[in-house]
Every structure is written in C-alpha cells, then in structure tokens.
Design a protein around this motif. Structure first.
Motif, PDB file in Angstrom:
ATOM      1  N   ALA A 117     -19.115 -19.910  30.371  1.00  0.00           N
ATOM      2  CA  ALA A 117     -17.655 -19.990  30.457  1.00  0.00           C
ATOM      3  C   ALA A 117     -16.997 -18.720  29.926  1.00  0.00           C
ATOM      4  CB  ALA A 117     -17.154 -21.200  29.675  1.00  0.00           C
ATOM      5  N   SER A 118     -17.697 -18.012  29.043  1.00  0.00           N
ATOM      6  CA  SER A 118     -17.172 -16.763  28.487  1.00  0.00           C
ATOM      7  C   SER A 118     -17.399 -15.572  29.408  1.00  0.00           C
ATOM      8  CB  SER A 118     -17.811 -16.493  27.126  1.00  0.00           C
ATOM      9  OG  SER A 118     -17.458 -17.490  26.197  1.00  0.00           O
ATOM     10  N   GLY A 119     -18.133 -15.778  30.518  1.00  0.00           N
ATOM     11  CA  GLY A 119     -18.278 -14.709  31.499  1.00  0.00           C
ATOM     12  C   GLY A 119     -19.687 -14.293  31.864  1.00  0.00           C
ATOM     13  N   THR A 120     -20.691 -14.776  31.140  1.00  0.00           N
ATOM     14  CA  THR A 120     -22.072 -14.341  31.371  1.00  0.00           C
ATOM     15  C   THR A 120     -22.824 -15.290  32.303  1.00  0.00           C
ATOM     16  OG1 THR A 120     -22.157 -13.305  29.182  1.00  0.00           O
ATOM     17  CG2 THR A 120     -24.268 -13.774  30.240  1.00  0.00           C
ATOM     18  N   THR A 121     -23.525 -14.732  33.269  1.00  0.00           N
ATOM     19  CA  THR A 121     -24.341 -15.525  34.195  1.00  0.00           C
ATOM     20  C   THR A 121     -25.672 -15.880  33.531  1.00  0.00           C
ATOM     21  OG1 THR A 121     -23.357 -14.499  36.149  1.00  0.00           O
ATOM     22  CG2 THR A 121     -25.562 -15.458  36.410  1.00  0.00           C
ATOM     23  N   VAL A 122     -26.134 -17.109  33.736  1.00  0.00           N
ATOM     24  CA  VAL A 122     -27.430 -17.536  33.202  1.00  0.00           C
ATOM     25  C   VAL A 122     -28.255 -18.151  34.337  1.00  0.00           C
ATOM     26  CG1 VAL A 122     -28.650 -19.045  31.582  1.00  0.00           C
ATOM     27  CG2 VAL A 122     -26.510 -17.941  30.884  1.00  0.00           C
ATOM     28  N   VAL A 123     -29.450 -17.611  34.529  1.00  0.00           N
ATOM     29  CA  VAL A 123     -30.379 -18.125  35.534  1.00  0.00           C
ATOM     30  C   VAL A 123     -31.538 -18.783  34.787  1.00  0.00           C
ATOM     31  CG1 VAL A 123     -31.878 -17.561  37.480  1.00  0.00           C
ATOM     32  CG2 VAL A 123     -29.751 -16.271  37.122  1.00  0.00           C
ATOM     33  N   ILE A 124     -31.634 -20.111  34.880  1.00  0.00           N
ATOM     34  CA  ILE A 124     -32.682 -20.860  34.184  1.00  0.00           C
ATOM     35  C   ILE A 124     -33.830 -21.091  35.158  1.00  0.00           C
ATOM     36  CG2 ILE A 124     -33.212 -22.928  32.841  1.00  0.00           C
ATOM     37  CD1 ILE A 124     -30.143 -23.260  32.488  1.00  0.00           C
ATOM     38  N   THR A 125     -34.985 -20.545  34.856  1.00  0.00           N
ATOM     39  CA  THR A 125     -36.108 -20.598  35.787  1.00  0.00           C
ATOM     40  C   THR A 125     -36.762 -21.983  35.832  1.00  0.00           C
ATOM     41  OG1 THR A 125     -37.858 -19.967  34.224  1.00  0.00           O
ATOM     42  CG2 THR A 125     -36.565 -18.183  35.209  1.00  0.00           C
ATOM     43  N   LYS A 126     -37.506 -22.212  36.909  1.00  0.00           N
ATOM     44  CA  LYS A 126     -38.350 -23.401  37.031  1.00  0.00           C
ATOM     45  C   LYS A 126     -39.802 -22.912  37.032  1.00  0.00           C
ATOM     46  CE  LYS A 126     -35.078 -26.035  39.874  1.00  0.00           C
ATOM     47  NZ  LYS A 126     -34.904 -26.775  41.155  1.00  0.00           N
ATOM     48  N   PRO A 127     -40.436 -22.833  35.847  1.00  0.00           N
ATOM     49  CA  PRO A 127     -41.786 -22.261  35.759  1.00  0.00           C
ATOM     50  C   PRO A 127     -42.818 -23.046  36.572  1.00  0.00           C
ATOM     51  CG  PRO A 127     -40.774 -22.438  33.594  1.00  0.00           C
ATOM     52  CD  PRO A 127     -39.909 -23.215  34.539  1.00  0.00           C
ATOM     53  N   THR A 128     -43.810 -22.328  37.061  1.00  0.00           N
ATOM     54  CA  THR A 128     -44.923 -22.951  37.779  1.00  0.00           C
ATOM     55  C   THR A 128     -45.583 -24.000  36.897  1.00  0.00           C
ATOM     56  OG1 THR A 128     -45.304 -20.846  38.907  1.00  0.00           O
ATOM     57  CG2 THR A 128     -47.071 -22.492  39.017  1.00  0.00           C
ATOM     58  N   LEU A 129     -45.747 -25.216  37.432  1.00  0.00           N
ATOM     59  CA  LEU A 129     -46.339 -26.336  36.693  1.00  0.00           C
ATOM     60  C   LEU A 129     -45.599 -26.627  35.384  1.00  0.00           C
ATOM     61  CD1 LEU A 129     -50.170 -25.660  37.197  1.00  0.00           C
ATOM     62  CD2 LEU A 129     -48.741 -27.365  38.345  1.00  0.00           C
ATOM     63  N   HIS A 130     -44.342 -26.202  35.306  1.00  0.00           N
ATOM     64  CA  HIS A 130     -43.502 -26.440  34.126  1.00  0.00           C
ATOM     65  C   HIS A 130     -44.043 -25.760  32.873  1.00  0.00           C
ATOM     66  CE1 HIS A 130     -41.388 -29.371  36.573  1.00  0.00           C
ATOM     67  NE2 HIS A 130     -42.532 -29.959  36.842  1.00  0.00           N
ATOM     68  N   LEU A 131     -44.895 -24.751  33.053  1.00  0.00           N
ATOM     69  CA  LEU A 131     -45.484 -24.022  31.927  1.00  0.00           C
ATOM     70  C   LEU A 131     -45.306 -22.527  32.166  1.00  0.00           C
ATOM     71  CD1 LEU A 131     -48.778 -26.110  31.607  1.00  0.00           C
ATOM     72  CD2 LEU A 131     -46.862 -26.138  29.996  1.00  0.00           C
ATOM     73  N   ALA A 132     -44.630 -21.850  31.250  1.00  0.00           N
ATOM     74  CA  ALA A 132     -44.246 -20.450  31.462  1.00  0.00           C
ATOM     75  C   ALA A 132     -45.428 -19.529  31.716  1.00  0.00           C
ATOM     76  CB  ALA A 132     -43.458 -19.959  30.248  1.00  0.00           C
ATOM     77  N   PHE A 133     -46.575 -19.801  31.088  1.00  0.00           N
ATOM     78  CA  PHE A 133     -47.717 -18.896  31.226  1.00  0.00           C
ATOM     79  C   PHE A 133     -48.309 -18.892  32.631  1.00  0.00           C
ATOM     80  CE2 PHE A 133     -48.814 -18.830  26.451  1.00  0.00           C
ATOM     81  CZ  PHE A 133     -47.993 -17.733  26.278  1.00  0.00           C
ATOM     82  N   PHE A 134     -48.015 -19.912  33.416  1.00  0.00           N
ATOM     83  CA  PHE A 134     -48.537 -19.958  34.781  1.00  0.00           C
ATOM     84  C   PHE A 134     -47.594 -19.277  35.772  1.00  0.00           C
ATOM     85  CE2 PHE A 134     -50.856 -23.577  32.920  1.00  0.00           C
ATOM     86  CZ  PHE A 134     -52.148 -23.232  33.295  1.00  0.00           C
ATOM     87  N   ASP A 135     -46.434 -18.850  35.293  1.00  0.00           N
ATOM     88  CA  ASP A 135     -45.436 -18.240  36.180  1.00  0.00           C
ATOM     89  C   ASP A 135     -45.568 -16.721  36.119  1.00  0.00           C
ATOM     90  OD1 ASP A 135     -43.265 -17.575  37.723  1.00  0.00           O
ATOM     91  OD2 ASP A 135     -41.937 -19.067  36.789  1.00  0.00           O
ATOM     92  N   THR A 136     -46.058 -16.127  37.180  1.00  0.00           N
ATOM     93  CA  THR A 136     -46.270 -14.672  37.209  1.00  0.00           C
ATOM     94  C   THR A 136     -45.173 -13.930  37.977  1.00  0.00           C
ATOM     95  OG1 THR A 136     -47.658 -14.875  39.189  1.00  0.00           O
ATOM     96  CG2 THR A 136     -48.767 -14.992  37.039  1.00  0.00           C
TER      97      THR A 136
END
Length: 246
Positions: free
Chosen positions: A90-109
């Motif tokens: 709301a203050s002006g900054t865009t936020v992109v929230i990822t959907k990691p592979t298998l819901h685990l960040a380490f699997f998302d390359t």
C-alpha cells in the motif's frame, strides 16, 4: 538369480514408497488464514493476482519503482504472506511471492528474473524470504539490490557483498531462534540492519496459524505484523528503524 530379482524388486518398491510419502508430505501445506487474506483482497490500495508461478501484489496508488521477490517458508502457502506485506505494498512497493517447487525453496532453481518479469516497471529489486525461504534468498542475493530476512538467516557468506540487508527476527521464535540468528550474523555485511521484535514467534511472520516446534508469542499477531511491516517500510525508504512512517 531369483534372490537378486527379489532384492531388486524390494528396493524399487521401497524407493517408490518413499517417493510417494515424500510427495504427499511436501504437498500438505500450512494454509494461509482465510480472513487475513480476504482483508487484503478487499483493500483498494492493493491489487492481488495469481500469476501461476507466484502471487503478485502491486500498489494501486503511487508505485515507487521498487519490488521484492519473496520466498515462503517450507510448506507455507504463499497467500499466508498477503497480510504481512499489505502495508508495504500500500506504501508503493511491489511484492512477488513465489510458489516454490514442491513447496520447498531448495527445490526451486528458477532465477529471480522469472518472477521479476511479472512487474516490468520495477527498477530496483530485493529478494527475501521467511525461514527456509530466507536461506534460499541468501543464495540469490548476488542478483538483487537488497536482501530481506524474516525469521531466517543465511547459511552462506554474503558479508563481502554490497547488498543492502534487513534481518527481522522474533525473540520468541522457536525455529529460527535468537541464538541461531546471532550465530549467523557474521555472514551478513557489517552494514546490515538487524531488528528483533520482542515477543514475536516464527509463525507471526505469516498468517497461517501455529507451527510445530515454535515458541509461544507474547504479543498479538496484529502487533507483530505492524512491527514487521514498519521495519520493512523503513528499510525500503532508508529511514532509521523506529521512525514514524505516517
């Protein structure tokens, strides 16, 4: 020969069973709190859209040309962070929230560019994450201007980089404990801004209910959310922590 075939069959069966169990486990996520997410959807200052590989939050008024690619904690629904970033967007900054592979960040390359493409007008990008997502964000920090850690810490050394860092932790966090955050402080640049929210636990960095192994919070979710939001907005604007942003 028959014994060898039996052992091979058993081995394959066990591997397949373990793979199935893992896939089932990985896909049982901690869902976002519906009421908290709906409040953001109804906020006319914030636009929310599902981009397939991520959830994109954009300001409807006076965008500031800044953006954050944010990586969720392990098995946490991306929508659980809508409330966390409501006031930031709301203050002006865009936020992109990822959907990691298998819901685990380490699997998302996938590289940051994959998610930055959803907001082509943003000029300055930070990468951030909660818990395991923050550990992954540290690995991507070389491709960003800023690094945001919420209830997290780096597992690799970024202390010699020029990245602008904000680390926000909770004094009652039972997973990314104060001791763990302090032990990893030397991996961040000396210029990093480090803020501890007294009374906040691990789950209060999102809106998804309680989390096993977490400490017991001594402040409300609303209070914790406001302090987190204020810390992030102050960091984005480059003002001293604790300053009045209103």
């Amino acid at each position: 020969m028959n014994r060898a075939l039996r052992w091979t069959a058993w081995t394959v069966a066990v591997v397949v069973l373990l793979a199935v169990v893992f896939l089932v486990w990985a896909n049982v996520v901690m869902q976002g709190t519906r009421s908290a997410a709906l409040q953001v959807w109804r906020d006319d200052r914030v636009s929310v859209r599902d981009a397939g590989d991520s959830v994109v939050m954009t300001p409807t008024r006076s965008p500031d040309g800044r953006g954050i690619v944010f990586i969720p904690g392990a098995k946490v629904d991306p929508y659980a962070y809508l409330a966390t970033f409501r006031e930031v967007v709301a203050s002006g900054t865009t936020v992109v929230i990822t959907k990691p592979t298998l819901h685990l960040a380490f699997f998302d390359t996938r590289p940051l560019a994959t998610f930055q493409a959803h907001a082509p007008t943003v000029r300055t990008w930070a990468v951030g994450g909660h818990s395991l997502g923050g550990v992954r964000a540290c690995q991507l920090a070389k491709d960003a201007d800023g690094l945001l850690l919420l209830g997290s810490y780096c597992a690799e050394d970024v202390s010699r980089s020029y990245v602008d860092v904000l680390s926000v932790s909770g004094s009652r966090d039972g997973l990314s404990t104060p001791a763990k955050v302090a032990a990893a402080r030397h991996l961040l640049p000396t210029t990093a801004t480090v803020t501890e929210i007294r009374g906040a636990n691990h789950a209060e960095f999102g809106a998804y209910g309680d989390q096993p192994g977490d400490g017991r919070a001594t402040i409300s979710r609303a209070d914790a959310r406001k302090q987190i939001s204020d810390a992030v907005r102050a960091w984005i604007r480059g003002v001293p922590p604790g300053s009045d942003l209103h």
